[in-house]
Design a protein around this motif. Structure first.
Motif, PDB file in Angstrom:
ATOM      1  N   UNK A   1     117.850-143.242  76.805  1.00 36.90           N
ATOM      2  CA  UNK A   1     117.706-141.960  76.115  1.00 36.90           C
ATOM      3  C   UNK A   1     116.431-141.818  75.309  1.00 36.90           C
ATOM      4  N   UNK A   2     115.660-142.872  75.131  1.00 31.99           N
ATOM      5  CA  UNK A   2     114.500-142.799  74.260  1.00 31.99           C
ATOM      6  C   UNK A   2     113.283-142.268  75.001  1.00 31.99           C
ATOM      7  N   UNK A   3     112.671-141.225  74.467  1.00 26.85           N
ATOM      8  CA  UNK A   3     111.478-140.615  75.056  1.00 26.85           C
ATOM      9  C   UNK A   3     110.252-140.992  74.225  1.00 26.85           C
ATOM     10  N   UNK A   4     109.157-141.241  74.910  1.00 27.51           N
ATOM     11  CA  UNK A   4     107.907-141.570  74.250  1.00 27.51           C
ATOM     12  C   UNK A   4     106.872-140.529  74.672  1.00 27.51           C
ATOM     13  N   UNK A   5     106.276-139.853  73.687  1.00 25.72           N
ATOM     14  CA  UNK A   5     105.354-138.749  73.937  1.00 25.72           C
ATOM     15  C   UNK A   5     103.939-139.190  73.573  1.00 25.72           C
ATOM     16  N   UNK A   6     103.016-138.982  74.475  1.00 23.68           N
ATOM     17  CA  UNK A   6     101.676-139.569  74.399  1.00 23.68           C
ATOM     18  C   UNK A   6     100.620-138.499  74.166  1.00 23.68           C
ATOM     19  N   UNK A   7      99.728-138.777  73.214  1.00 22.19           N
ATOM     20  CA  UNK A   7      98.588-137.920  72.926  1.00 22.19           C
ATOM     21  C   UNK A   7      97.339-138.793  72.918  1.00 22.19           C
TER      22      UNK A   7
ATOM     23  N   UNK B   1      95.902-144.459  72.212  1.00 21.86           N
ATOM     24  CA  UNK B   1      96.259-143.094  71.868  1.00 21.86           C
ATOM     25  C   UNK B   1      97.364-143.078  70.842  1.00 21.86           C
ATOM     26  N   UNK B   2      97.972-141.911  70.677  1.00 22.27           N
ATOM     27  CA  UNK B   2      99.015-141.708  69.671  1.00 22.27           C
ATOM     28  C   UNK B   2     100.323-141.379  70.372  1.00 22.27           C
ATOM     29  N   UNK B   3     101.426-141.966  69.873  1.00 21.05           N
ATOM     30  CA  UNK B   3     102.743-141.778  70.464  1.00 21.05           C
ATOM     31  C   UNK B   3     103.739-141.331  69.400  1.00 21.05           C
ATOM     32  N   UNK B   4     104.637-140.435  69.779  1.00 22.82           N
ATOM     33  CA  UNK B   4     105.798-140.125  68.955  1.00 22.82           C
ATOM     34  C   UNK B   4     107.047-140.372  69.792  1.00 22.82           C
ATOM     35  N   UNK B   5     108.201-140.377  69.118  1.00 27.34           N
ATOM     36  CA  UNK B   5     109.446-140.787  69.754  1.00 27.34           C
ATOM     37  C   UNK B   5     110.519-139.733  69.541  1.00 27.34           C
ATOM     38  N   UNK B   6     111.378-139.582  70.540  1.00 24.52           N
ATOM     39  CA  UNK B   6     112.528-138.708  70.394  1.00 24.52           C
ATOM     40  C   UNK B   6     113.666-139.236  71.250  1.00 24.52           C
ATOM     41  N   UNK B   7     114.851-138.731  70.989  1.00 28.84           N
ATOM     42  CA  UNK B   7     115.989-138.939  71.871  1.00 28.84           C
ATOM     43  C   UNK B   7     116.310-137.570  72.448  1.00 28.84           C
ATOM     44  N   UNK B   8     116.006-137.371  73.725  1.00 27.00           N
ATOM     45  CA  UNK B   8     116.032-136.028  74.294  1.00 27.00           C
ATOM     46  C   UNK B   8     114.990-135.183  73.587  1.00 27.00           C
TER      47      UNK B   8
ATOM     48  N   UNK C   1     103.588-140.351  60.787  1.00 23.44           N
ATOM     49  CA  UNK C   1     102.268-139.881  61.185  1.00 23.44           C
ATOM     50  C   UNK C   1     101.871-138.512  60.714  1.00 23.44           C
ATOM     51  N   UNK C   2     100.928-137.940  61.446  1.00 23.37           N
ATOM     52  CA  UNK C   2     100.310-136.685  61.039  1.00 23.37           C
ATOM     53  C   UNK C   2     101.268-135.511  61.152  1.00 23.37           C
ATOM     54  N   UNK C   3     102.367-135.672  61.881  1.00 25.57           N
ATOM     55  CA  UNK C   3     103.394-134.640  61.978  1.00 25.57           C
ATOM     56  C   UNK C   3     104.455-134.853  60.907  1.00 25.57           C
ATOM     57  N   UNK C   4     104.028-135.046  59.680  1.00 27.73           N
ATOM     58  CA  UNK C   4     104.965-135.252  58.597  1.00 27.73           C
ATOM     59  C   UNK C   4     105.672-136.583  58.714  1.00 27.73           C
ATOM     60  N   UNK C   5     107.015-136.552  58.794  1.00 24.35           N
ATOM     61  CA  UNK C   5     107.785-137.774  58.814  1.00 24.35           C
ATOM     62  C   UNK C   5     108.140-138.265  60.194  1.00 24.35           C
ATOM     63  N   UNK C   6     107.498-137.746  61.241  1.00 23.99           N
ATOM     64  CA  UNK C   6     107.821-138.175  62.598  1.00 23.99           C
ATOM     65  C   UNK C   6     107.290-139.586  62.831  1.00 23.99           C
ATOM     66  N   UNK C   7     108.146-140.471  63.340  1.00 26.60           N
ATOM     67  CA  UNK C   7     107.710-141.830  63.661  1.00 26.60           C
ATOM     68  C   UNK C   7     106.561-141.785  64.658  1.00 26.60           C
ATOM     69  N   UNK C   8     105.480-142.449  64.339  1.00 24.08           N
ATOM     70  CA  UNK C   8     104.272-142.420  65.152  1.00 24.08           C
ATOM     71  C   UNK C   8     103.777-143.837  65.407  1.00 24.08           C
ATOM     72  N   UNK C   9     103.312-144.066  66.616  1.00 26.25           N
ATOM     73  CA  UNK C   9     102.686-145.321  67.000  1.00 26.25           C
ATOM     74  C   UNK C   9     101.260-145.017  67.427  1.00 26.25           C
ATOM     75  N   UNK C  10     100.305-145.726  66.846  1.00 22.21           N
ATOM     76  CA  UNK C  10      98.903-145.572  67.229  1.00 22.21           C
ATOM     77  C   UNK C  10      98.439-146.860  67.900  1.00 22.21           C
TER      78      UNK C  10
END
Length: 389
Positions: free
Chosen positions: A72-78, A108-115, A146-155
């Motif tokens: 269920x874990x999604x990883x979003x890449x920028x 790059x930069x990554x954020x995480x979501x479930x769905x 990260x830069x999106x407030x409190x969203x968990x971010x991986x750089x």
């Protein structure tokens, strides 16, 4: 009492989904706190990094039931220059050395979501480190809100050098000082361990790796007190954390009342057996053979050894594996003597303990005298296979 669920540990597997719902590249949550801009969210409990893999622990704020979030874990890449985010999928397993593979991620930069539900942070202390050298590049990884407030971010950043004092691989030299280890046929295990470790370090450095040895002479790190208490500041375990190595290789020769022969390899009881299998296959390829005579065998010459003590049940017996693997392997005794390191040990090296052969067997020690470099070379070949170099 809050309950947590853990992604990418032995109970709950971590996978990155194939069809994650897209999310905007920016989300206005700065200053809003965890609940400000979200109808629903998952709150980060903790991140542990074991070797080159990240283990992400979450809290479901809606209920106290443990959820199985496998798949269920999604990883979003920028990345720099991208006008839109891209989703990435990395398939991971269900043991501690199969979490989110940090070395396999593009810069790059990554954020995480479930769905389509974000993972957010509250009072999160940033965590960073480095993967080992591959094709001249290491990955410098940083988890933060990260830069999106409190969203968990991986750089992730590609770098060529490590900070001074840090290493790729920590080589533990078994025993030392007044702790001689096994002794027979005018051989002292502590001395033979050092001989093997120094040759191992030379080979790894020729490959471009930065290496730290727990000791480079007969004395033991941390002084005489550390002979009985290796958990003290400045001792072997403390030195492993301070050097920030991704991997730990502990060098030993065995003892078996003169009748046992061959190699035994130990990896953490919470890890899978792949590293041990790779090294064992490389040793048998050169004509050496496995000793399969001890309890806890999980493969040809490969073992898991569990501890049963007064503090925990179901942990590694060998302290050098248990105590260096970060909080995910429950380094109880190290924390007792180094309480101020509680945050630092969210990251720990993945370890293997080598018993090359039996020092008190006459045939084994004769083989060692002629072939110890070939044995070390084979161990490193197995390591390189496991590290996918």
């Amino acid at each position: 009492m809050k309950k947590t669920f853990v992604l990418a540990i032995a109970i709950i597997g971590l996978f990155l989904c194939d069809g994650c719902t897209g999310v905007p590249s920016t989300v206005a949550v700065s200053g809003a706190g965890p609940t400000g801009a979200y109808a629903s969210f998952y709150l980060l409990d903790q991140i542990y990094v074991y070797g080159e893999h990240a283990l992400i622990c979450l809290i479901n704020p809606d209920d106290n039931e443990k959820k199985d979030w496998a798949g269920a874990l999604c990883l979003h890449f920028f990345s720099e220059g991208d006008s839109e985010e891209r989703e990435t999928t990395i398939l991971c397993g269900d043991s501690v050395n199969q979490g989110l593979c940090l070395w396999n991620l593009a810069a790059g930069r990554y954020t995480f979501s479930i769905g389509d539900t974000f993972i957010i942070t509250a009072d999160f202390i940033p965590l960073e480190g480095y993967t080992i050298l591959r094709d001249g590049i290491r990955k410098h990884w940083q988890f933060f809100d990260g830069i999106d407030g409190g969203v968990l971010t991986l750089f992730i950043e590609d770098v060529s050098k490590l900070p001074e004092g840090c290493c790729d691989i920590y080589i533990d030299v078994g025993h030392g000082g007044g702790d001689t280890g096994a002794a027979a046929f005018c051989r002292i295990e502590a001395e033979e361990n050092l001989r093997a470790a120094q040759y191992m370090a030379t080979c790894l450095r020729q490959m471009g790796f930065i290496v730290v040895l727990s000791r480079d002479n007969a004395s033991i790190p941390g002084g005489k007190a550390a002979e009985d208490n290796p958990y003290l500041p400045g001792a072997r375990i403390d030195k492993a954390y301070a050097s920030m190595g991704s991997y730990l290789i502990s060098n030993h020769l065995n003892g078996g009342a003169g009748v046992k022969r061959g190699f035994q390899l130990y990896t953490s009881v919470l890890a899978d057996n792949t590293w041990g299998e790779c090294v064992g296959e490389a040793l048998t390829e050169i004509g050496w053979y496995a000793n399969n005579s001890s309890p806890g065998r999980v493969g040809d010459g490969t073992y898991k050894r569990w501890a049963r003590d007064n503090y925990h049940t179901g942990r590694d017996y060998y302290f050098i594996l248990r105590e260096t693997g970060g909080l995910i392997l429950s380094p109880y005794r190290y924390k007792v003597y180094n309480d101020e390191m509680a945050d630092f040990i969210r990251r720990g090296p993945e370890g293997i303990l080598l018993e090359y052969l039996y020092l008190d067997n006459e045939a084994d020690i004769a083989y060692w005298d002629k072939n110890y470099q070939a044995l070390v070379d084979a161990v490193l070949k197995g390591c390189y296979d496991y590290w996918q170099l």
